[in-house]
Design a protein around this motif. Structure first.
Motif, mmCIF file in Angstrom:
data_model
loop_
_atom_site.group_PDB
_atom_site.id
_atom_site.type_symbol
_atom_site.label_atom_id
_atom_site.label_comp_id
_atom_site.label_asym_id
_atom_site.label_seq_id
_atom_site.Cartn_x
_atom_site.Cartn_y
_atom_site.Cartn_z
ATOM 1 N N TRP A 53 -25.325 -21.478 27.470
ATOM 2 C CA TRP A 53 -26.127 -20.830 28.517
ATOM 3 C C TRP A 53 -27.252 -21.761 28.941
ATOM 4 N N GLY A 56 -26.275 -24.308 31.232
ATOM 5 C CA GLY A 56 -25.856 -23.847 32.556
ATOM 6 C C GLY A 56 -24.354 -23.688 32.700
ATOM 7 N N PHE A 59 -22.895 -17.961 32.035
ATOM 8 C CA PHE A 59 -23.799 -17.172 32.855
ATOM 9 C C PHE A 59 -24.226 -15.921 32.083
ATOM 10 N N LEU A 60 -25.227 -15.227 32.624
ATOM 11 C CA LEU A 60 -25.807 -14.107 31.887
ATOM 12 C C LEU A 60 -24.818 -13.047 31.411
ATOM 13 N N PRO A 61 -23.894 -12.592 32.261
ATOM 14 C CA PRO A 61 -22.970 -11.570 31.766
ATOM 15 C C PRO A 61 -22.223 -12.068 30.528
ATOM 16 N N ILE A 103 -43.331 -0.024 33.176
ATOM 17 C CA ILE A 103 -41.956 0.439 32.978
ATOM 18 C C ILE A 103 -40.920 -0.659 33.195
ATOM 19 N N ILE A 106 -36.261 -4.711 31.988
ATOM 20 C CA ILE A 106 -35.034 -5.525 32.034
ATOM 21 C C ILE A 106 -35.195 -6.770 31.165
ATOM 22 N N LEU A 110 -33.328 -7.801 27.563
ATOM 23 C CA LEU A 110 -32.591 -9.062 27.403
ATOM 24 C C LEU A 110 -33.063 -9.803 26.160
ATOM 25 N N LEU A 151 -45.343 -6.855 32.610
ATOM 26 C CA LEU A 151 -45.001 -7.417 33.921
ATOM 27 C C LEU A 151 -46.091 -7.168 34.955
ATOM 28 N N THR A 153 -50.265 -7.066 36.127
ATOM 29 C CA THR A 153 -51.620 -7.524 35.858
ATOM 30 C C THR A 153 -52.408 -6.431 35.146
ATOM 31 N N THR A 154 -52.171 -5.179 35.587
ATOM 32 C CA THR A 154 -52.960 -4.077 35.041
ATOM 33 C C THR A 154 -52.582 -3.732 33.602
ATOM 34 N N PRO A 157 -53.676 -6.404 29.576
ATOM 35 C CA PRO A 157 -54.688 -6.223 28.529
ATOM 36 C C PRO A 157 -54.172 -5.423 27.337
ATOM 37 N N ALA A 182 -43.619 -11.767 33.501
ATOM 38 C CA ALA A 182 -44.009 -12.626 34.625
ATOM 39 C C ALA A 182 -45.477 -13.070 34.666
ATOM 40 N N PRO A 183 -46.462 -12.186 34.437
ATOM 41 C CA PRO A 183 -47.844 -12.657 34.585
ATOM 42 C C PRO A 183 -48.351 -13.447 33.375
ATOM 43 N N TRP A 188 -52.582 -17.466 28.547
ATOM 44 C CA TRP A 188 -52.894 -16.065 28.263
ATOM 45 C C TRP A 188 -52.654 -15.759 26.784
ATOM 46 N N LEU B 99 -49.147 -12.355 41.698
ATOM 47 C CA LEU B 99 -49.911 -12.570 40.471
ATOM 48 C C LEU B 99 -50.728 -13.846 40.558
ATOM 49 N N ARG B 100 -50.235 -14.793 41.372
ATOM 50 C CA ARG B 100 -50.870 -16.109 41.405
ATOM 51 C C ARG B 100 -51.051 -16.596 42.842
ATOM 52 N N GLU B 144 -58.604 -6.089 34.769
ATOM 53 C CA GLU B 144 -57.220 -5.960 35.232
ATOM 54 C C GLU B 144 -56.902 -4.541 35.703
ATOM 55 N N ASN B 145 -57.501 -3.541 35.043
ATOM 56 C CA ASN B 145 -57.074 -2.187 35.393
ATOM 57 C C ASN B 145 -57.718 -1.601 36.648
ATOM 58 N N MET B 280 -27.340 -14.977 37.820
ATOM 59 C CA MET B 280 -26.656 -14.876 36.537
ATOM 60 C C MET B 280 -26.855 -16.117 35.669
ATOM 61 N N LYS B 281 -27.453 -17.140 36.241
ATOM 62 C CA LYS B 281 -27.706 -18.335 35.448
ATOM 63 C C LYS B 281 -29.086 -18.227 34.814
#
Ligand code: B12
Lengths: 215, 484
Positions: A53, A56, A59-61, A103, A106, A110, A151, A153-154, A157, A182-183, A188, B99-100, B144-145, B280-281
């Protein structure tokens, strides 16, 4: 035996849960060396899947199906291993979840799947998990590591709150903390005093391995 | 009248099949609804409730579609119409909640601060391609909140355009609503002339979290337009087939419209989303994938058939810097969106899967938006006969430049791009320092921020909303706001 090990690895590589289960059953029936089959069969397969993987090629599946096949086999072998009292070096236990108010699950799922496929014992708390619960579950399960996804910003913390809660209960030295989503980034992680950050599920496995020395 | 250039994604039969199946999904598979009030509304209307799952009969869905307005208007600070959502009319606004921010000097993304958010709002105010602003970047120098309400506060201070926004927490709606009301001239005025759109995301597949469902209900009651941001991710949170994703998207949107209209029939609602053809990659959600754009365009067609205004996250890129990929993906998305007649197009300025905003890209994308707007204006015949007499005159003069006909029409026929688009000669380019589009965009950002004056917000209103914001930040443990 060599043929058998190869088949086990191949079943994981092909993401064939049913075949993997069948091979696990055969392992038990024929009373083969469990540790040998796990390490040089199934685990070898999942390592190869992760490697392909990263290169490359898969693939994910295919990655996820490989992990599922691995899980299916381990579900049969793990109990036998435990009754046998075999001391496969103790597996790492990771308590994972998405932090309170968030929430997005995903990415977290993973990561959990890949950790589990790579031999970690996983307690997946789902999404929107209060900081205290992470610590409760870590305490209850004597976990080695807490993995927290955020995921938003809020909600970032909240990851810090988990660490504070660990401090409060004097558990910080026993439990490693890794963060992602992501953030988040290395900076951090350092800022809140986490032990590590990883940007994807395969990197999360390496991180968990190096943090816990297990898996 | 000119014809608006349009693409068609489905035959009537196929489109109807998708809509029918979406309704069947709501009846047979139902939706997971965490929010108690929403479950009660559905229950009251005759849906079958089993635990948190609501099975919604088609009749209820169809009734909601009847009461949902086909046209939604958004107003600027002066109470003038800034967006007329419906039909095939298109409008752009920058993508939301990054976010950025991309830092021109370091060539890398970084955490934004209050000053960045203000620059971003002022720049959006200055650029004609954007009908609305969005609460596009999340500042890192406040707790942040309170990020969700604070960015609306800054937007209202520094731009007169309506705002595309959303809540991150249930509690944020009240204060955001109070600030928007203050600017609109009271709660009633806000209802009559809304100045904001709230994004409300169902969770794929077919589930409503407490937060987003509450936002949906709050919006319906306040008469503030709600925008459904449904995001099937192919093969990850929805069927991997594009048609399957469009069907799930339709079912999710229909469930949202139903809950929303049950909370307050006739309130404005927009059929929207941010789906992606899951990579998928890499395990990412590429907004620049052509298949993502196909799903967007296709569901917009479904939304139109259902008679509601449409929205999509398009005209953005997954590239990290502002480079070839960034321009390519943004322009492809903008054109597909325009030709699919998506009413509200969110995305310009964005990079990195909706994670990063760039001021330079916002300026460059403005050109893309203006060109897309030109494209959808189509080709008009202007004269009758179309060309014969003008060609005759041209033949006589051996050129067209000096013809009154040319002077009469050239400004209306062609969009005149700004300086960021290079249409000069090689010599001129050399003489100007061999600049790239990104360099020129940087110059333009500096120039606009220096010269553009945003009309000041009424002093009383400003005092009022600043008071509201300070109260919020105190609750979050910050006594003094950064200088705004
Ligand atoms: C899909 C999505 C959703 C889906 C989530 C579905 C689900 N079941 O998870 C839905 C529609 C529900 C959703 C809702 C919302 N979303 Co959303 N969403 C996204 C989106 C597009 C993709 C996220 C994703 O799943 N990526 C794919 C996965 C595989 O990647 P990943 O999560 O990053 O995980 C990988 C790594 O990060 C890492 N990793 C992840 N966790 C962990 C943990 C550890 C310990 C480690 C080591 C590694 C690790 O490994 C993973 C695998 O490679 C992002 C955009 C983005 N840039 O991320 C926005 C985004 C995160 N959402 C955003 C927002 C604003 C929202 C809403 C608040 C919108 C609203 N107003 O309703 C709500 C949130 C409600 C709430 N309280 O949580 C913003 C956040 C902005 C901000 N500044 O905080 C983003 C950035 C988009 C945007 N710019 O607007 N969203």
């Amino acid at each position: 035996m060599r043929e058998h090990l190869k088949s086990c690895a191949q079943a994981v590589l092909d993401g064939e849960s049913e075949i993997a289960e069948e091979l696990a059953r055969l392992t038990l029936e024929k009373k083969m060396d469990l540790l040998e089959v796990i390490e040089n069969g199934f685990v070898a397969g999942i390592r190869e899947v992760g490697k392909l993987w990263e290169e490359g090629i898969l693939f994910l599946p295919e990655l996820v199906m490989g992990a599922e096949a691995m899980k299916a086999a381990m579900e049969l072998l793990q109990p036998a291993l435990e009754t046998e009292g075999s001391d496969r070096e103790k597996v790492g236990h990771v308590v994972i979840g998405t932090i309170e108010g968030d929430i997005h699950d995903i990415g977290k799922t993973l990561v959990a799947t890949m950790l589990s496929a790579n031999g970690f014992k996983i307690t997946d708390l789902g999404a929107d998990v209060p900081a205290v619960r992470f610590v409760d579950e870590a305490e209850k399960n004597d976990a080695d590591c807490i993995a927290i996804s955020a995921l938003l910003t809020t909600t970032m913390p909240g990851q810090k709150k988990v660490i504070e809660e660990l401090d409060k209960r004097s558990m910080r030295s026993r439990v490693k903390v890794m963060v992602g989503g992501a953030p988040c980034d290395e900076k951090w992680a350092a800022e809140i005093g986490a032990d590590g950050y990883a940007g994807d599920a395969v990197a999360a496995v390496s991180l968990a391995r190096s943090l816990t020395g297990r898996g | 009248m000119s014809v608006i250039p349009r693409v068609t994604w489905f035959s009537d039969d196929d489109r109807n099949k998708i809509i029918d199946e979406a309704k069947q999904i709501l009846e047979e598979l139902g939706v997971f609804v965490e929010n108690e009030e929403a479950r009660e509304l559905l229950d009251g209307a005759g849906a079958k409730i089993d635990g948190n799952r609501a099975y919604i009969p088609t009749a209820i869905v169809e009734k909601a579609l009847e009461t949902a307005p086909g046209r939604v208007l958004l107003y600027d600070r002066h109470g003038e119409i800034a967006m007329d959502l419906g039909g095939d009319r298109i409008h752009f606004n920058p993508g939301s909640a990054a976010l950025r921010i991309f830092d021109r000097d370091s060539g890398d993304a970084r955490t934004p601060v209050t000053a960045d958010v203000i620059r971003y709002a002022r720049l959006t105010d200055a650029l004609p391609g954007y009908a609305a602003q969005s609460t596009g970047v999340i500042p890192g120098d406040v707790p942040e909140n309170i990020a969700d309400s604070y960015r609306v506060f800054l937007g209202l201070l520094h731009s007169t355009k309506p705002v595309v926004t959303g809540t991150f927490r249930v509690e944020a709606f009240a204060v955001m609503h109070s600030m928007l009301s203050a600017v609109a001239g009271g709660e009633k005025a806000l209802r009559e002339r809304p100045n904001a759109i709230f994004d409300c995301c169902p969770s794929p597949p077919l589930s409503w979290s407490d937060l987003t469902c509450q936002a949906l209900i709050d919006c319906a009651r306040a008469g503030l337009p709600a925008e459904l941001v449904s995001m099937p991710l192919t093969g990850a949170t929805s069927p991997v087939t594009l048609a399957g994703a469009v069907t799930q998207h339709c079912a999710e949107n229909l469930s949202g419209i139903t809950i929303h209209q049950l909370a307050h029939a006739g309130s404005p609602i927009i059929y929207g989303g941010s789906p992606a053809c899951f990579d998928m990659k890499k395990g990412t959600t590429p907004m620049g994938a052509i298949e993502t754009m196909m799903i967007d365009g296709a569901y917009a067609e479904v939304g139109k058939a259902l008679g509601v205004p449409t929205h999509a996250y398009m005209a953005l890129s997954d590239s990290k810097p502002v480079d070839y990929q960034a321009g390519m993906e943004t322009a492809m998305g903008a054109i597909v969106a325009a030709m699919s007649g998506v009413n509200n197009i969110s995305g310009p300025g964005m990079l990195d899967f909706e994670s990063c905003q760039s001021l330079e890209k916002l300026v460059l994308d403005n050109e893309i938006c203006c060109m897309a707007l030109r494209l959808t204006a189509g080709i008009e015949l202007r004269d009758d006969p179309v060309a014969l007499p003008v060609i005759a005159a041209g033949i006589e003069k051996k050129e067209f430049l000096s013809l009154p006909h040319t002077k009469k029409w050239f400004r209306q026929e062609a969009y005149m791009p700004g300086d960021v688009i290079e249409r000069g000669s090689l010599e001129q380019w050399r003489a100007n320092g061999k600049k790239t589009a990104f360099d020129r965009a940087g110059d333009q950002v500096d120039r606009l921020l220096e010269t553009h004056e945003v009309e000041l917000l009424d002093a009383e209103v400003k005092k009022h909303i600043t008071g509201l914001m300070i109260e919020e930040s105190k609750k979050a443990g910050m006594d003094k706001l950064p200088s705004t």
